[in-house]
Design a protein around this motif. Structure first.
Motif, mmCIF file in Angstrom:
data_model
loop_
_atom_site.group_PDB
_atom_site.id
_atom_site.type_symbol
_atom_site.label_atom_id
_atom_site.label_comp_id
_atom_site.label_asym_id
_atom_site.label_seq_id
_atom_site.Cartn_x
_atom_site.Cartn_y
_atom_site.Cartn_z
ATOM 1 N N SER A 15 0.850 -1.197 0.000
ATOM 2 C CA SER A 15 0.000 0.000 0.000
ATOM 3 C C SER A 15 0.883 1.244 0.000
ATOM 4 O O SER A 15 1.958 1.243 0.604
ATOM 5 C CB SER A 15 -0.886 0.035 1.247
ATOM 6 N N THR A 16 0.418 2.289 -0.652
ATOM 7 C CA THR A 16 1.257 3.483 -0.771
ATOM 8 C C THR A 16 0.520 4.770 -0.403
ATOM 9 O O THR A 16 -0.705 4.822 -0.374
ATOM 10 C CB THR A 16 1.783 3.653 -2.217
ATOM 11 N N ARG A 17 1.313 5.787 -0.138
ATOM 12 C CA ARG A 17 0.823 7.143 0.115
ATOM 13 C C ARG A 17 1.833 8.099 -0.512
ATOM 14 O O ARG A 17 3.021 7.800 -0.556
ATOM 15 C CB ARG A 17 0.819 7.472 1.610
ATOM 16 N N THR A 18 1.326 9.246 -0.947
ATOM 17 C CA THR A 18 2.236 10.278 -1.447
ATOM 18 C C THR A 18 1.942 11.586 -0.723
ATOM 19 O O THR A 18 0.785 11.930 -0.503
ATOM 20 C CB THR A 18 2.053 10.490 -2.958
ATOM 21 N N TYR A 19 2.984 12.261 -0.316
ATOM 22 C CA TYR A 19 2.834 13.535 0.375
ATOM 23 C C TYR A 19 3.733 14.576 -0.271
ATOM 24 O O TYR A 19 4.709 14.243 -0.938
ATOM 25 C CB TYR A 19 3.253 13.418 1.843
ATOM 26 N N GLU A 20 3.377 15.830 -0.019
ATOM 27 C CA GLU A 20 4.234 16.927 -0.446
ATOM 28 C C GLU A 20 5.164 17.257 0.722
ATOM 29 O O GLU A 20 4.758 17.166 1.869
ATOM 30 C CB GLU A 20 3.405 18.178 -0.734
ATOM 31 N N VAL A 21 6.378 17.624 0.400
ATOM 32 C CA VAL A 21 7.300 18.072 1.450
ATOM 33 C C VAL A 21 7.477 19.569 1.304
ATOM 34 O O VAL A 21 7.773 20.059 0.210
ATOM 35 C CB VAL A 21 8.699 17.412 1.314
ATOM 36 N N SER A 22 7.282 20.291 2.378
ATOM 37 C CA SER A 22 7.579 21.724 2.351
ATOM 38 C C SER A 22 7.930 22.148 3.768
ATOM 39 O O SER A 22 7.886 21.349 4.681
ATOM 40 C CB SER A 22 6.390 22.521 1.821
ATOM 41 N N GLY A 23 8.267 23.390 3.917
ATOM 42 C CA GLY A 23 8.692 23.874 5.227
ATOM 43 C C GLY A 23 10.192 24.013 5.264
ATOM 44 O O GLY A 23 10.857 23.825 4.241
ATOM 45 N N SER A 24 10.709 24.371 6.408
ATOM 46 C CA SER A 24 12.158 24.521 6.488
ATOM 47 C C SER A 24 12.629 23.998 7.838
ATOM 48 O O SER A 24 11.856 23.884 8.777
ATOM 49 C CB SER A 24 12.557 25.979 6.317
ATOM 50 N N LEU A 25 13.880 23.634 7.875
ATOM 51 C CA LEU A 25 14.445 23.172 9.137
ATOM 52 C C LEU A 25 15.862 23.689 9.273
ATOM 53 O O LEU A 25 16.538 23.969 8.297
ATOM 54 C CB LEU A 25 14.377 21.653 9.235
ATOM 55 N N THR A 26 16.267 23.821 10.514
ATOM 56 C CA THR A 26 17.600 24.322 10.803
ATOM 57 C C THR A 26 18.484 23.136 11.144
ATOM 58 O O THR A 26 18.102 22.290 11.941
ATOM 59 C CB THR A 26 17.550 25.294 11.998
#
Ligand code: ZN
Ligand code: ZN
Length: 176
Positions: A15-26
């Motif tokens: 089974s699969t899922r797809t997500y968007e990645v956004s945001g920022s990290l330090t």
């Protein structure tokens, strides 16, 4: 960069899922910030969840020649398996021995955090000597100013010790 995967863990292998990645990290231990953009796809495996990430990363770096801060763009591709640390139905912690050392884990709330892996991949992919541009002339050894192909524009010191270099130097001085 924090995904609840309890649903996916209940589904069958494949089974699969797809997500968007956004945001920022330090990045830990440095002032560098990352802004990943792109897609993450997850697939249920018999052990946990396989995560495929393909993102564009904008990170801050310091040029090793001119010491100027600049934005470094790179592509980050990774594939990692995340394994659960608690039993999905009982909520009991799984035997720590069944979780290999160095493997990425899904936490007790069934959340998968991409942050650690993104940091690790970014650090290992970072050039040892980042350059703001291949043509960066570095700093003038006399006055410390940034220099381009024609020298620093202040002194006559520079890679071009030609008449033209000197002329550029003079012009630079006259313009101040
Ligand atoms: Zn530079
Ligand atoms: Zn100079």
């Amino acid at each position: 960069m924090y995904y609840n995967v309890s649903q996916l863990l209940k589904e069958s292998v494949g089974s699969t899922r797809t997500y968007e990645v956004s945001g920022s990290l330090t990045l830990e231990g440095s002032e560098a910030t990352l802004a990943p953009r792109g897609r993450v796809s997850m697939m249920r495996t018999d052990r946990g969840i396989w995560v495929d990430v393909g993102v564009d990363v904008q990170s801050q770096a310091t040029c090793s020649r001119c010491l100027e801060r600049f934005t470094h763009s790179s592509k980050l591709v990774m594939g990692e398996e995340y394994v659960p640390t608690v039993d999905l139905t009982t909520g009991r912690p799984l035997d720590a021995r069944s979780v290999d050392e160095g493997v990425f884990t899904i936490d007790h709330r069934h959340c998968l955090d991409l942050r650690e892996a993104l940091e690790e991949y970014t650090i290992t992919n970072q050039p040892m000597k980042p350059l703001c541009s291949e043509a960066c002339g570095g700093l003038c050894s006399v006055c410390g100013a940034r220099r381009d192909a024609g020298g620093c524009g202040v002194c006559q010191e520079g890679p071009a010790h030609s008449g033209l270099g000197a002329l550029v130097g003079l012009l630079g001085r006259a313009g101040r």
